[in-house]
Design a protein around this motif. Structure first.
Motif, PDB file in Angstrom:
ATOM      1  N   MET A   1       6.176  12.871   6.427  1.00 15.76           N
ATOM      2  CA  MET A   1       5.587  11.444   6.838  1.00 15.76           C
ATOM      3  C   MET A   1       6.335  10.865   7.837  1.00 15.76           C
ATOM      4  SD  MET A   1       2.830  11.818   5.055  1.00 15.76           S
ATOM      5  CE  MET A   1       2.212  10.135   4.664  1.00 15.76           C
ATOM      6  N   PHE A   2       6.931  11.605   8.631  1.00 16.33           N
ATOM      7  CA  PHE A   2       8.209  10.883   9.534  1.00 16.33           C
ATOM      8  C   PHE A   2       7.334  10.612  10.693  1.00 16.33           C
ATOM      9  CE2 PHE A   2      10.793  12.042   6.126  1.00 16.33           C
ATOM     10  CZ  PHE A   2      11.765  11.104   6.031  1.00 16.33           C
ATOM     11  N   TYR A  79      11.386  14.744  -6.768  1.00 14.22           N
ATOM     12  CA  TYR A  79      11.122  14.850  -5.435  1.00 14.22           C
ATOM     13  C   TYR A  79       9.753  14.250  -5.448  1.00 14.22           C
ATOM     14  CZ  TYR A  79      10.195  18.094  -1.393  1.00 14.22           C
ATOM     15  OH  TYR A  79      10.101  18.115  -0.049  1.00 14.22           O
ATOM     16  N   ASN A  80      10.100  12.977  -4.832  1.00 11.90           N
ATOM     17  CA  ASN A  80       8.983  11.992  -4.719  1.00 11.90           C
ATOM     18  C   ASN A  80       8.610  11.148  -3.496  1.00 11.90           C
ATOM     19  OD1 ASN A  80      10.074  11.846  -7.833  1.00 11.90           O
ATOM     20  ND2 ASN A  80       7.817  11.633  -7.785  1.00 11.90           N
ATOM     21  N   ASN A  81       7.379  10.851  -3.027  1.00 17.12           N
ATOM     22  CA  ASN A  81       7.304   9.929  -1.843  1.00 17.12           C
ATOM     23  C   ASN A  81       6.987   8.576  -2.421  1.00 17.12           C
ATOM     24  OD1 ASN A  81       7.874  11.604   0.324  1.00 17.12           O
ATOM     25  ND2 ASN A  81       5.620  12.304   0.229  1.00 17.12           N
ATOM     26  N   PHE A  82       7.814   7.665  -2.452  1.00 10.47           N
ATOM     27  CA  PHE A  82       7.596   6.362  -2.846  1.00 10.47           C
ATOM     28  C   PHE A  82       8.459   5.423  -1.913  1.00 10.47           C
ATOM     29  CE2 PHE A  82       6.868   3.769  -7.203  1.00 10.47           C
ATOM     30  CZ  PHE A  82       6.034   2.917  -6.416  1.00 10.47           C
ATOM     31  N   TYR A  83       7.924   5.253  -0.614  1.00 11.66           N
ATOM     32  CA  TYR A  83       8.751   4.732   0.423  1.00 11.66           C
ATOM     33  C   TYR A  83       9.201   3.246   0.029  1.00 11.66           C
ATOM     34  CZ  TYR A  83       7.411   9.091   2.762  1.00 11.66           C
ATOM     35  OH  TYR A  83       7.210  10.377   3.117  1.00 11.66           O
ATOM     36  N   GLU A  84       8.618   2.585  -0.849  1.00 14.76           N
ATOM     37  CA  GLU A  84       8.980   1.211  -0.955  1.00 14.76           C
ATOM     38  C   GLU A  84      10.520   1.462  -1.544  1.00 14.76           C
ATOM     39  OE1 GLU A  84       6.055   2.548  -1.657  1.00 14.76           O
ATOM     40  OE2 GLU A  84       4.667   0.815  -1.707  1.00 14.76           O
ATOM     41  N   PHE A  85      10.872   2.422  -2.168  1.00 12.26           N
ATOM     42  CA  PHE A  85      12.117   2.694  -2.749  1.00 12.26           C
ATOM     43  C   PHE A  85      13.124   3.570  -1.894  1.00 12.26           C
ATOM     44  CE2 PHE A  85       9.671   1.431  -6.129  1.00 12.26           C
ATOM     45  CZ  PHE A  85      10.222   0.263  -6.777  1.00 12.26           C
ATOM     46  N   LYS A 218       8.210   5.482 -13.669  1.00  7.94           N
ATOM     47  CA  LYS A 218       8.025   4.464 -12.465  1.00  7.94           C
ATOM     48  C   LYS A 218       8.060   5.148 -11.285  1.00  7.94           C
ATOM     49  CE  LYS A 218      10.318   0.699 -15.259  1.00  7.94           C
ATOM     50  NZ  LYS A 218      10.988  -0.280 -15.304  1.00  7.94           N
ATOM     51  N   VAL A 219       8.673   6.494 -11.108  1.00  2.34           N
ATOM     52  CA  VAL A 219       8.888   6.913  -9.761  1.00  2.34           C
ATOM     53  C   VAL A 219       7.371   7.428  -9.309  1.00  2.34           C
ATOM     54  CG1 VAL A 219       9.589   9.242 -10.372  1.00  2.34           C
ATOM     55  CG2 VAL A 219      10.446   8.251  -8.456  1.00  2.34           C
ATOM     56  N   MET A 220       6.527   7.810 -10.556  1.00  2.00           N
ATOM     57  CA  MET A 220       5.262   8.037 -10.085  1.00  2.00           C
ATOM     58  C   MET A 220       4.152   7.115  -9.890  1.00  2.00           C
ATOM     59  SD  MET A 220       5.509  11.521 -12.652  1.00  2.00           S
ATOM     60  CE  MET A 220       3.790  12.178 -12.283  1.00  2.00           C
ATOM     61  N   ILE A 224      -0.094   1.881 -12.691  1.00  3.40           N
ATOM     62  CA  ILE A 224      -1.147   2.291 -12.545  1.00  3.40           C
ATOM     63  C   ILE A 224      -1.357   2.756 -11.143  1.00  3.40           C
ATOM     64  CG2 ILE A 224      -1.871  -0.111 -12.260  1.00  3.40           C
ATOM     65  CD1 ILE A 224      -4.658   0.882 -13.170  1.00  3.40           C
ATOM     66  N   ARG A 225      -1.861   3.928 -11.099  1.00  4.26           N
ATOM     67  CA  ARG A 225      -2.054   4.843  -9.553  1.00  4.26           C
ATOM     68  C   ARG A 225      -3.540   5.483  -9.526  1.00  4.26           C
ATOM     69  NH1 ARG A 225       1.700   9.590  -8.474  1.00  4.26           N
ATOM     70  NH2 ARG A 225       0.255   9.840  -6.751  1.00  4.26           N
ATOM     71  N   LEU A 226      -3.428   5.904  -8.338  1.00  9.53           N
ATOM     72  CA  LEU A 226      -4.811   6.752  -8.059  1.00  9.53           C
ATOM     73  C   LEU A 226      -4.585   8.190  -8.047  1.00  9.53           C
ATOM     74  CD1 LEU A 226      -7.903   6.626  -7.025  1.00  9.53           C
ATOM     75  CD2 LEU A 226      -7.049   6.251  -4.582  1.00  9.53           C
ATOM     76  N   TYR A 232      -5.373  14.264   0.890  1.00  3.66           N
ATOM     77  CA  TYR A 232      -3.894  14.424   1.113  1.00  3.66           C
ATOM     78  C   TYR A 232      -3.236  13.355   0.214  1.00  3.66           C
ATOM     79  CZ  TYR A 232      -4.338  17.800   4.450  1.00  3.66           C
ATOM     80  OH  TYR A 232      -4.852  19.056   5.346  1.00  3.66           O
ATOM     81  N   GLY A 233      -2.134  13.593  -0.290  1.00  4.24           N
ATOM     82  CA  GLY A 233      -1.525  12.909  -1.328  1.00  4.24           C
ATOM     83  C   GLY A 233      -1.514  11.446  -0.926  1.00  4.24           C
ATOM     84  N   PHE A 234      -1.249  11.150   0.511  1.00  2.99           N
ATOM     85  CA  PHE A 234      -0.778   9.540   0.545  1.00  2.99           C
ATOM     86  C   PHE A 234      -2.188   8.672   0.223  1.00  2.99           C
ATOM     87  CE2 PHE A 234      -2.489  11.422   4.667  1.00  2.99           C
ATOM     88  CZ  PHE A 234      -3.292  10.519   5.268  1.00  2.99           C
ATOM     89  N   LYS A 235      -3.325   9.426   0.026  1.00  2.00           N
ATOM     90  CA  LYS A 235      -4.373   8.570  -0.329  1.00  2.00           C
ATOM     91  C   LYS A 235      -4.166   8.103  -1.878  1.00  2.00           C
ATOM     92  CE  LYS A 235      -7.648   7.890   1.496  1.00  2.00           C
ATOM     93  NZ  LYS A 235      -8.112   6.587   2.619  1.00  2.00           N
ATOM     94  N   SER A 236      -3.316   8.590  -2.721  1.00  2.00           N
ATOM     95  CA  SER A 236      -3.254   8.344  -4.181  1.00  2.00           C
ATOM     96  C   SER A 236      -1.990   7.236  -4.181  1.00  2.00           C
ATOM     97  CB  SER A 236      -2.650   9.555  -4.824  1.00  2.00           C
ATOM     98  OG  SER A 236      -3.844  10.633  -4.715  1.00  2.00           O
ATOM     99  N   ILE A 237      -2.593   6.183  -3.957  1.00  2.00           N
ATOM    100  CA  ILE A 237      -1.681   4.869  -4.167  1.00  2.00           C
ATOM    101  C   ILE A 237      -1.147   4.357  -5.234  1.00  2.00           C
ATOM    102  CG2 ILE A 237      -3.822   3.340  -4.334  1.00  2.00           C
ATOM    103  CD1 ILE A 237      -2.358   1.420  -2.467  1.00  2.00           C
ATOM    104  N   LYS A 238       0.271   4.113  -5.242  1.00  2.85           N
ATOM    105  CA  LYS A 238       0.782   4.003  -6.530  1.00  2.85           C
ATOM    106  C   LYS A 238       1.185   2.598  -6.693  1.00  2.85           C
ATOM    107  CE  LYS A 238       4.139   7.885  -6.186  1.00  2.85           C
ATOM    108  NZ  LYS A 238       5.348   8.392  -6.046  1.00  2.85           N
TER     109      LYS A 238
END
Ligand code: MTE
Ligand code: MO
Length: 317
Positions: A1-2, A79-85, A218-220, A224-226, A232-238
């Motif tokens: 996602m860069f 191995y997560n995408n949680f760009y806020e962190f 928390k990292v997932m 509550i998430r989608l 694609y995974g980026f639609k699954s908002i955390k």
């Protein structure tokens, strides 16, 4: 996602499919040092008891089956995408800073009556179930996860949208004191995602509150998430704090950063490459193995009808 452009020395041209994996490996190396520095993950040690813990494990809905083993929990949470962190894949310890109880979700926009609901009250109004879903990140890796949650349709029904509502727009929390990357004001925080109402009320659209038989780490994306496994995974908002109903198609976080690469629909399709890499196959997280990617991530029988006749739309990016 860069979104930055690749420089010539970073990756041989013939290996372009592996580009996201290349970036990820580099991020993991950087992250390993950070983890070693914090030694005992003090956030984990101090975590308060989760008031919803007694709801787990929930009964598995046997309708949703996998064609591959469940990804081990440790591979998932390292191995997560949680760009806020942060922009590395090693964000589990940073994400421990997110206070998830109490947690309030605001429901507004084109609904009969806007309301706020405490997460703990919300989960009491639904029946939790476990579903085994595949998850395909746009970066060409995938995992298989035992999620716990409830159909998104139940949330839409609770909200009572007006007939004029066409989209459901979701937002993640916004708190730069907790999530350091949100101090970078040139990014379009808070993370925003959306679905059409038809997508949100499809059987597959799942609001997730737990994984691996426990409340969501928390990292997932706790609490509550989608999960929209055909996209694609980026639609699954955390870590969702707001659910709003709208007549207007929302512009999501990634779409506003780079609309030529990340669109509204983002349905998985091995035949439509990302502008910078192939989507034909995926690395199975934690194994080093690859598998061919499937149209709609293998969920076409549930969702293909949603997109009939939408020929003018960029359905697969
Ligand atoms: N708020 C928020 N939600 C998010 C993201 C994010 O960075 N922030 N990353 C997305 C992406 S790209 C993926 S692949 C999944 C990753 O979920 P996981 O870390 O549980 O594997 O979360 C999605 N939801
Ligand atoms: Mo992703």
């Amino acid at each position: 996602m860069f979104v930055k452009k690749r420089r010539g020395w970073e990756l041989p041209e013939q290996d372009a499919t592996a580009e996201p994996l290349f970036f990820n490996r580099r991020a993991v190396m950087a992250g390993t040092g950070a983890i070693a520095g914090t030694a005992f993950l003090p956030g984990l040690a101090r975590a308060a008891a989760d008031p919803t813990a007694s709801l787990y494990p929930a009964a598995r809905n046997s309708h949703y089956t996998l064609d591959r083993p469940i990804t081990p929990e440790a591979d998932n949470t390292n191995y997560n995408n949680f760009y806020e962190f942060g922009f590395s894949k090693r964000v589990a310890s940073a994400a421990e800073a997110l206070p998830t109880h109490p947690w309030t979700i605001k429901v507004d926009g084109l609904v009969e009556k806007p309301f706020e609901i405490a997460f703990e009250d919300l989960v009491k109004r639904v029946t939790l179930e476990e579903r085994l879903y595949r998850h395909r990140c746009v970066e060409a890796w995938s995992m298989a996860v035992p999620w716990t949650g409830f159909p998104m349709r139940a949330l839409v029904e609770m909200a009572k949208p007006l007939g004029s509502a066409k989209y459901v727009v979701m937002k993640t929390f916004l708190d730069p004191k907790i999530a350091p990357a949100q101090k970078q004001t040139w990014y379009p925080w808070p993370y925003t995602e959306g679905l059409t109402i038809a997508e949100a009320t499809n059987d597959l659209a799942f609001i997730v509150t737990g994984a691996y038989g426990k409340p969501l780490p928390k990292v997932m994306g706790a609490p509550i998430r989608l999960a929209t496994p055909w996209k694609y995974g980026f639609k699954s908002i955390k870590s969702i704090v707001a659910v709003s109903f709208s007549e207007k198609r929302p512009v999501s976080y990634w779409e506003s950063l780079q609309s030529s690469e990340y669109g509204f629909w983002a349905n998985v399709n091995p035949e439509v490459p990302h502008p910078r890499w192939s989507q034909a196959r995926e690395e199975i997280l934690g194994t080093g193995d690859y598998r061919p990617t499937l149209i709609y991530n293998g969920y076409g029988e549930y969702v293909a009808d949603l997109y009939k006749g939408m020929d003018g739309e960029k359905l697969f990016m």
